[in-house]
Design an enzyme around this catalytic site. Structure first.
Site, mmCIF file in Angstrom:
data_model
loop_
_atom_site.group_PDB
_atom_site.id
_atom_site.type_symbol
_atom_site.label_atom_id
_atom_site.label_comp_id
_atom_site.label_asym_id
_atom_site.label_seq_id
_atom_site.Cartn_x
_atom_site.Cartn_y
_atom_site.Cartn_z
ATOM 1 N N LEU A 21 7.040 46.997 45.457
ATOM 2 C CA LEU A 21 5.665 47.507 45.373
ATOM 3 C C LEU A 21 4.575 46.489 45.683
ATOM 4 O O LEU A 21 3.426 46.864 45.842
ATOM 5 C CB LEU A 21 5.424 48.042 43.946
ATOM 6 C CG LEU A 21 6.322 49.207 43.523
ATOM 7 C CD1 LEU A 21 6.163 49.483 42.026
ATOM 8 C CD2 LEU A 21 5.971 50.452 44.317
ATOM 9 N N SER A 22 4.946 45.204 45.739
ATOM 10 C CA SER A 22 3.885 44.194 45.824
ATOM 11 C C SER A 22 3.876 43.467 47.153
ATOM 12 O O SER A 22 4.504 42.404 47.309
ATOM 13 C CB SER A 22 4.046 43.186 44.673
ATOM 14 O OG SER A 22 3.536 43.718 43.491
ATOM 15 N N VAL A 26 6.775 37.775 47.814
ATOM 16 C CA VAL A 26 8.000 37.689 48.621
ATOM 17 C C VAL A 26 9.217 38.264 47.894
ATOM 18 O O VAL A 26 10.011 39.019 48.468
ATOM 19 C CB VAL A 26 8.262 36.203 49.004
ATOM 20 C CG1 VAL A 26 9.557 36.058 49.780
ATOM 21 C CG2 VAL A 26 7.095 35.647 49.814
ATOM 22 N N ASN A 110 -0.872 38.578 33.551
ATOM 23 C CA ASN A 110 -1.846 39.421 34.253
ATOM 24 C C ASN A 110 -2.496 40.467 33.350
ATOM 25 O O ASN A 110 -3.232 41.324 33.829
ATOM 26 C CB ASN A 110 -1.182 40.151 35.423
ATOM 27 C CG ASN A 110 -0.459 39.217 36.359
ATOM 28 O OD1 ASN A 110 0.744 39.293 36.501
ATOM 29 N ND2 ASN A 110 -1.186 38.309 36.972
ATOM 30 N N ARG A 138 -0.091 48.476 39.355
ATOM 31 C CA ARG A 138 -0.586 47.588 38.309
ATOM 32 C C ARG A 138 -1.964 48.031 37.808
ATOM 33 O O ARG A 138 -2.350 47.726 36.683
ATOM 34 C CB ARG A 138 -0.611 46.145 38.819
ATOM 35 C CG ARG A 138 0.778 45.680 39.298
ATOM 36 C CD ARG A 138 1.102 44.276 38.899
ATOM 37 N NE ARG A 138 1.093 44.095 37.466
ATOM 38 C CZ ARG A 138 1.254 42.941 36.837
ATOM 39 N NH1 ARG A 138 1.440 41.855 37.538
ATOM 40 N NH2 ARG A 138 1.240 42.845 35.522
ATOM 41 N N GLU A 174 -7.000 39.455 38.169
ATOM 42 C CA GLU A 174 -5.578 39.401 37.839
ATOM 43 C C GLU A 174 -5.325 38.645 36.541
ATOM 44 O O GLU A 174 -4.211 38.205 36.252
ATOM 45 C CB GLU A 174 -4.803 38.777 39.001
ATOM 46 C CG GLU A 174 -4.939 39.552 40.308
ATOM 47 C CD GLU A 174 -3.974 40.742 40.451
ATOM 48 O OE1 GLU A 174 -2.814 40.622 40.046
ATOM 49 O OE2 GLU A 174 -4.399 41.798 40.980
ATOM 50 N N HIS A 250 -0.609 34.591 43.254
ATOM 51 C CA HIS A 250 -1.420 34.189 42.097
ATOM 52 C C HIS A 250 -1.438 32.663 42.057
ATOM 53 O O HIS A 250 -0.460 32.029 42.472
ATOM 54 C CB HIS A 250 -0.787 34.660 40.775
ATOM 55 C CG HIS A 250 -0.879 36.135 40.526
ATOM 56 N ND1 HIS A 250 0.177 36.864 40.043
ATOM 57 C CD2 HIS A 250 -1.905 37.009 40.670
ATOM 58 C CE1 HIS A 250 -0.191 38.129 39.902
ATOM 59 N NE2 HIS A 250 -1.445 38.247 40.279
ATOM 60 N N CYS A 371 4.641 33.883 34.228
ATOM 61 C CA CYS A 371 4.150 35.264 34.381
ATOM 62 C C CYS A 371 4.420 36.074 33.133
ATOM 63 O O CYS A 371 3.701 37.013 32.817
ATOM 64 C CB CYS A 371 4.887 35.974 35.515
ATOM 65 S SG CYS A 371 4.694 35.227 37.107
HETATM 66 O O1 SUG Z 1 2.016 41.676 40.399
HETATM 67 N N1 SUG Z 1 5.501 42.049 40.652
HETATM 68 C C1 SUG Z 1 4.361 41.433 40.004
HETATM 69 C C2 SUG Z 1 4.694 40.014 39.627
HETATM 70 C C3 SUG Z 1 3.601 39.410 38.779
HETATM 71 C C4 SUG Z 1 3.802 37.944 38.551
HETATM 72 N N2 SUG Z 1 2.784 37.438 37.727
HETATM 73 C C5 SUG Z 1 2.224 36.218 37.817
HETATM 74 N N3 SUG Z 1 2.403 35.427 38.872
HETATM 75 N N4 SUG Z 1 1.448 35.839 36.880
HETATM 76 C C6 SUG Z 1 3.134 41.491 40.924
HETATM 77 O O2 SUG Z 1 3.292 41.328 42.135
HETATM 78 C C7 SUG Z 1 6.769 43.902 41.591
HETATM 79 C C8 SUG Z 1 7.135 45.291 41.178
HETATM 80 C C9 SUG Z 1 8.118 45.931 42.107
HETATM 81 O O3 SUG Z 1 8.117 45.626 43.304
HETATM 82 O O4 SUG Z 1 8.920 46.758 41.609
HETATM 83 C C10 SUG Z 1 5.550 43.362 40.839
HETATM 84 O O5 SUG Z 1 4.686 44.127 40.459
#
Ligand code: SUG
Length: 448
Positions: A21-22, A26, A110, A138, A174, A250, A371
């Site tokens: 989803l993001s 990566v 976050n 999110r 974030e 981030h 995270c």
């Molecule tokens: O927002 N991954 C989160 C990871 C967040 C990491 N947080 C910090 N670096 N503080 C994001 O990208 C992936 C969900 C998915 O693909 O199923 C996701 O939302």
């Protein structure tokens, strides 16, 4: 008065899955559609909480959210009973069902930005829930995040809560993933360091070309205003747009700070020298001695940092003044990163020890040790005012482990998300959880 940094870790929810989803993250992109193991994910997170508690650190827990988010699907036009809403979404718009099932609230760095009472105008601890506006899955977190934080930090004399910023890209926020605080002691005034990826209104700031910059300068400034921070206690810095384009979505993927120390990659920021001088000067005004540890690209490349999550570590202060780094196991697997860490801890500097944790389930979605935690600096009085149900203890660890064993599946793939039984399982589990953590009614299914 004594003061502490309390780490509140996100408990992984029962729908943990790899939805891809993001964009710009990566790991999330490359593990899309793999089947996940929610039980293992939750137990890996709990093991980290328990280990930190056993080492003598203050540890808390932050509850996961209700997923699938049926109310969010209803807002998108799916109707009928809850089971029909899920069935229709699965048939007509699977990506929307996947987004409404994400357990992404586990990455509580976050969840919000937090300013300790020593920094704020009214002497309270301030929380602003993050709107997480960049990604739909999110962006639906903050209403429940606000209710959960409200139930954890319920005392209005000590804690002030702000709603998320306006839900538009110009105020993309974030939370603590782009916020660090430097101080001599946690209970003393410090310098809050806000890192942004782009400016929404000022075209002089460059922006990345490929991946989105999730945090805007204007969002960071709004949070600083809401919290009543003094100009002298704030430093803003821009993330290097080139590293965002390499997967640093981030700032906590490329830098981590604690106490008087900033540990960062050579390519993390723009105008680095100026930024370091400002941090040093402002920290000196509150009696602190700023120190920076720069990891050169000749030792660790940006790609190494993104793959290993070296900087998504927890930098923790020990009673003797030295520091400990909590890293994911992927750091050990990367030869250059591991060699760097060996030389760092044997160099006689402040960071003396590295502890490695297996957080693979979360890591595969781009979420490392940092995270998974929200840092809240509290003095003794404030700590006593926190809902005691969310402070980690050996009995609570036991209850939560048993709760996970009882309710979580050990395998989840995209097809399973369409199973209406999953919704019932999650609600039953979360209802029990609110009793274990003494949160009261915080979930939509408990309120409506
Ligand atoms: O927002 N991954 C989160 C990871 C967040 C990491 N947080 C910090 N670096 N503080 C994001 O990208 C992936 C969900 C998915 O693909 O199923 C996701 O939302």
């Amino acid at each position: 008065m004594k003061s502490y940094e309390v780490n509140f870790d996100g408990l992984v929810g029962p729908t943990h899955n790899y939805g891809g989803l993001s964009y710009g993250n990566v790991a999330s992109q490359s593990n899309s559609q793999q089947s996940s193991n929610p039980k293992e994910a939750a137990l890996q997170g709990l093991a980290k909480m328990k280990a930190l508690m056993d080492m003598g650190f203050q540890q808390g827990v932050l509850a996961p959210q209700e997923r699938p988010d049926v109310a969010a699907l209803r807002r998108l036009g799916f109707s009928g009973t809850d089971a029909q809403v899920i069935e229709r979404a699965a048939k007509e718009a699977m990506p929307l069902l996947v987004a409404s099932c994400s357990a992404s609230s586990m990455w509580v760095a976050n969840a919000a930005t937090v300013s300790p009472s020593a920094d704020t105008a009214d002497g309270r601890v301030h929380f602003t829930a993050a709107n997480l506006n960049c990604k739909y899955h999110r962006s639906i977190e903050h209403p429940t995040t606000s209710r959960v934080l409200g139930a954890m930090f319920a005392n209005q004399q000590h804690f002030a809560h702000h709603a998320a910023l306006p839900a538009v890209a110009q105020f993309g926020d974030e939370g603590a993933a782009n916020h660090t605080r430097f101080c001599r002691e946690y209970g003393e005034a410090g310098v809050e360091f806000f890192v942004f990826g782009r400016s929404a209104f000022d075209t002089r700031y460059p922006a990345p070309q490929k991946y989105p910059a999730r945090q805007t300068l204007e969002a960071s400034q709004a949070v600083a205003r809401l919290h009543g921070l003094r100009d002298e206690g704030v430093v803003y810095a821009q993330q290097n747009p080139n590293v965002i384009d390499q997967g640093v979505f981030h700032n906590d993927v490329i830098a981590v700070g604690n106490g008087e120390v900033l540990f960062y990659h050579e390519d993390a920021f723009l105008e680095t020298e100026q930024m370091l001088a400002e941090l040093q000067g402002k920290l000196a005004k509150v009696g602190g001695k700023f120190q920076s540890i720069c990891v050169p690209r000749s030792s660790v490349t940006v790609d190494d940092a993104v793959r290993s999550y070296l900087f998504n570590s927890q930098l923790l202060s020990r009673p003797d003044g030295s520091m400990l780094l909590i890293v994911p196991q992927e750091c050990q697997a990367n030869e250059r990163v591991w060699a760097y860490l060996q030389s760092l801890t044997s160099s006689g500097g402040l960071i003396r020890e590295v502890k490695v944790f297996d957080l693979k389930q979360s890591m595969q979605n781009g979420g490392g040790p940092a995270c998974l935690r929200l840092r809240v600096a509290l003095n003794e009085t404030e700590l006593a005012a926190v809902n005691p149900g969310v402070i980690m203890t050996a009995p609570l660890y036991g209850s939560l482990t048993a709760w996970v064993e009882k309710h979580y599946r050990d395998r989840l793939s995209e097809n399973d998300l369409a199973d209406p039984q999953l919704l019932l399982e999650c609600r039953t589990a979360l209802d029990e959880l609110t009793q274990i953590l003494k949160l009261g009614a915080v979930y939509p299914f408990q309120i409506n």
